[in-house]
Design an enzyme around this catalytic site. Structure first.
Site, PDB file in Angstrom:
ATOM      1  N   LYS A 100       0.876  -1.164   0.000  1.00 31.69           N
ATOM      2  CA  LYS A 100       0.000   0.000   0.000  1.00 31.69           C
ATOM      3  C   LYS A 100       0.915   1.216   0.000  1.00 31.69           C
ATOM      4  CE  LYS A 100      -3.468   2.731   2.268  1.00 31.69           C
ATOM      5  NZ  LYS A 100      -3.970   3.225   3.548  1.00 31.69           N
ATOM      6  N   GLY A 161      -8.170  10.165   8.978  1.00 28.42           N
ATOM      7  CA  GLY A 161      -8.585  10.329  10.366  1.00 28.42           C
ATOM      8  C   GLY A 161      -9.607  11.421  10.604  1.00 28.42           C
ATOM      9  N   ALA A 187      -9.551   6.432   3.570  1.00 27.99           N
ATOM     10  CA  ALA A 187      -9.375   7.617   4.422  1.00 27.99           C
ATOM     11  C   ALA A 187     -10.646   8.445   4.500  1.00 27.99           C
ATOM     12  CB  ALA A 187      -8.224   8.514   3.970  1.00 27.99           C
ATOM     13  N   GLY A 188     -10.946   8.863   5.740  1.00 27.39           N
ATOM     14  CA  GLY A 188     -12.056   9.773   6.000  1.00 27.39           C
ATOM     15  C   GLY A 188     -13.382   9.119   6.288  1.00 27.39           C
ATOM     16  N   ASN A 209      -9.864   2.572   9.266  1.00 31.33           N
ATOM     17  CA  ASN A 209      -8.947   2.409  10.386  1.00 31.33           C
ATOM     18  C   ASN A 209      -9.403   3.231  11.586  1.00 31.33           C
ATOM     19  OD1 ASN A 209      -5.286   2.544  10.799  1.00 31.33           O
ATOM     20  ND2 ASN A 209      -6.875   2.011  12.229  1.00 31.33           N
ATOM     21  N   THR A 210      -9.222   4.549  11.519  1.00 35.09           N
ATOM     22  CA  THR A 210      -9.425   5.390  12.691  1.00 35.09           C
ATOM     23  C   THR A 210     -10.797   5.216  13.321  1.00 35.09           C
ATOM     24  OG1 THR A 210      -7.870   7.048  11.853  1.00 35.09           O
ATOM     25  CG2 THR A 210      -9.448   7.774  13.522  1.00 35.09           C
TER      26      THR A 210
END
Length: 259
Positions: A100, A161, A187-188, A209-210
């Site tokens: 990645k 994040g 992301a986001g 993830n976050t």
């Protein structure tokens, strides 16, 4: 079964999970199991790539390579050169020949560098890596990366994040429309509803993830994201009705019984 194919590998799950920010590796492991994921990203900065045991806990000890494809992540690289070095270290340590690719020299906004990302992709493809590049929602760059041999393109929905969801929806639509490789929203994504919306647009997968890692119950939220991704994919496959500016009655407005 509605499988996702990336390069030469098939996945039953369209939910990919990152491993940063969890309060413990045990909680991370429980979340991975609850998510149903089959692909897990790991920052090379957090993995012990040496042959010697580490006195500290190694995150790779908590990720079963027989259950999950471990996707090494070049997060922290500022240039193509640094990303190439990290990818080669992972390869030499025996990790999968997948990478990645993340290059974001701006440490405040963590936005990916398009020039360095394209340069690194071309070099890594030449070295027979399966490259999954993280990019801005830039349709022109996405096409260039496809032409360079990237296995996917991974446009951000919003900054890493931020949990803001699909700030870049219109550009993502163009990327999906023009895609010749799978499109993964990365992301986001902060809510299960964001993941559903991404899949409804036609994205092939999402990476979270976050939102999961910092939640009050990562395993339960991971399961909610699993269901959200499946719901969005099903809706996309069925086909959604177009929005209109006018109202349309659900039953006839004529032919009522009159005296």
């Amino acid at each position: 079964m509605d499988q996702l194919t990336i390069a030469d590998r098939k996945f039953n799950s369209r939910l990919f999970i990152g491993t940063g920010k969890f309060s413990s590796n045990e909680i991370m492991s429980d979340a991975l199991k609850a998510s149903g994921t089959e692909l897990v990203t790991v920052s090379l900065k957090r993995a012990n790539l040496s042959k010697e045991p580490d006195q500290f806990v190694n995150i790779l000890d908590y990720i079963d390579p027989d259950k999950y494809l471990i996707l090494p992540n070049t997060s922290g690289a500022n240039t193509a050169e640094e990303a190439l070095r990290l990818a080669r270290l992972a390869q030499n340590a025996g990790l999968p020949n997948w990478i990645k690719l993340e290059i974001h020299p701006d440490h405040q906004y963590l936005l990916p560098d398009p020039i360095e990302t394209l340069k690194a992709t071309e070099a890594l493809v030449a070295e027979n890596f399966t490259v999954l590049p993280y990019i801005n929602a830039d349709p022109v760059l996405a096409k260039r990366l496809q032409d360079a041999g990237a296995a996917t393109v991974m446009p951000l929905g919003s900054p890493i994040g931020s949990n803001r969801g699909l700030d870049n929806e219109e550009q993502i639509k163009i990327i999906i429309e023009q895609a010749t490789v799978p499109v993964v929203i990365d992301a986001g994504i902060g809510k299960p509803s964001h993941a559903t919306a991404a899949m409804e647009l036609g994205a092939d997968a999402v990476l979270i993830n976050t939102a999961i890692a910092i939640s009050n119950n990562p395993a339960q939220l991971a399961n909610a994201f699993k269901n959200a991704v499946n719901t969005g994919r099903t809706a996309h496959n069925i086909g959604l009705s177009e929005a209109t500016n006018e109202a349309h009655a659900t039953s006839s407005l004529t032919g009522f019984i009159t005296e």
